[in-house]
Design a protein around this motif. Structure first.
Motif: not given
Length: 210
Positions: A180-184
């Motif tokens: 995923a993009d930007a998991p956080y």
């Protein structure tokens, strides 16, 4: 009681004397007495007194229990197996070092690929924030190291072993960056906070004086 004890001693002595007579007769029957007499006569006829051990073995040959052959065979095998075991342990150590180096290389490449958004050899603070939290995220100044040079990245990954974070990177961080993009974007986990703190400390520490 005294008479009984005396009788037992007499019986024991009689048995001992009987055994001695039987042994003497055995030596006579086997020709050992004649053989020893001939040996002593031969020694007396010699001009110089020979070495006792040598003359005995020369005359009768070396008396050797067959078990010694088995003992020497087993000892030789033990020495051989010990040498082989040392070689195998050295080979195992070599392979473990190679395996560690290969795993370290894979972790380093996987993490760098997951964090770097370009083909450059440096990741900037902004690029790291975007990769972890998305393009709209606003980081706190100084939250990340200003720059992450690629040539120091492997040393940083190697330092994670002693911190207990290598497993987190391999099993959680790298897969999450792939999936995923930007998991956080919704916030950091405790392990991620620890990872980022170590990342900042490693890349912003002062180099040792020359």
């Amino acid at each position: 009681p005294f008479q009984f004890s005396f009788a037992m001693q007499a019986a024991a002595e009689a048995k001992k004397q009987r055994k001695l007579r039987e042994f003497r007769q055995y030596l006579v029957d086997k020709g050992m007495v004649d053989s020893v007499v001939r040996l002593f006569v031969g020694i007396l006829e010699m001009e110089h007194r020979p070495d006792a051990t040598k003359i005995w073995t020369d005359y009768y040959g070396e008396i050797r229990d067959p078990l010694w052959n088995e003992i020497e065979y087993l000892q030789t095998n033990i020495d051989k197996l010990r040498a082989e075991n040392s070689e195998l342990e050295a080979r195992q150590q070599e392979l473990e070092e190679q395996l560690y180096a290969k795993n370290l290389e894979l972790t380093t490449k996987g993490l760098w690929k997951g964090l770097c958004t370009t083909d450059e050899d440096i990741i900037t603070e902004r690029e790291l924030l975007v990769k972890l939290c998305g393009p709209k995220a606003k980081g706190t100044p100084g939250e990340f190291p200003p720059e992450l040079p690629k040539d120091k990245f492997e040393a940083f990954v190697a330092s994670l072993d002693g911190l207990g974070l290598r497993q987190f990177v391999d099993e959680t961080l790298i897969p999450s960056l792939k999936e995923a993009d930007a998991p956080y974007a919704s916030g950091y986990t405790d392990e991620m906070k620890t990872f980022l703190a170590e990342l900042k400390a490693f890349f912003t520490e002062e180099p040792p004086p020359p």
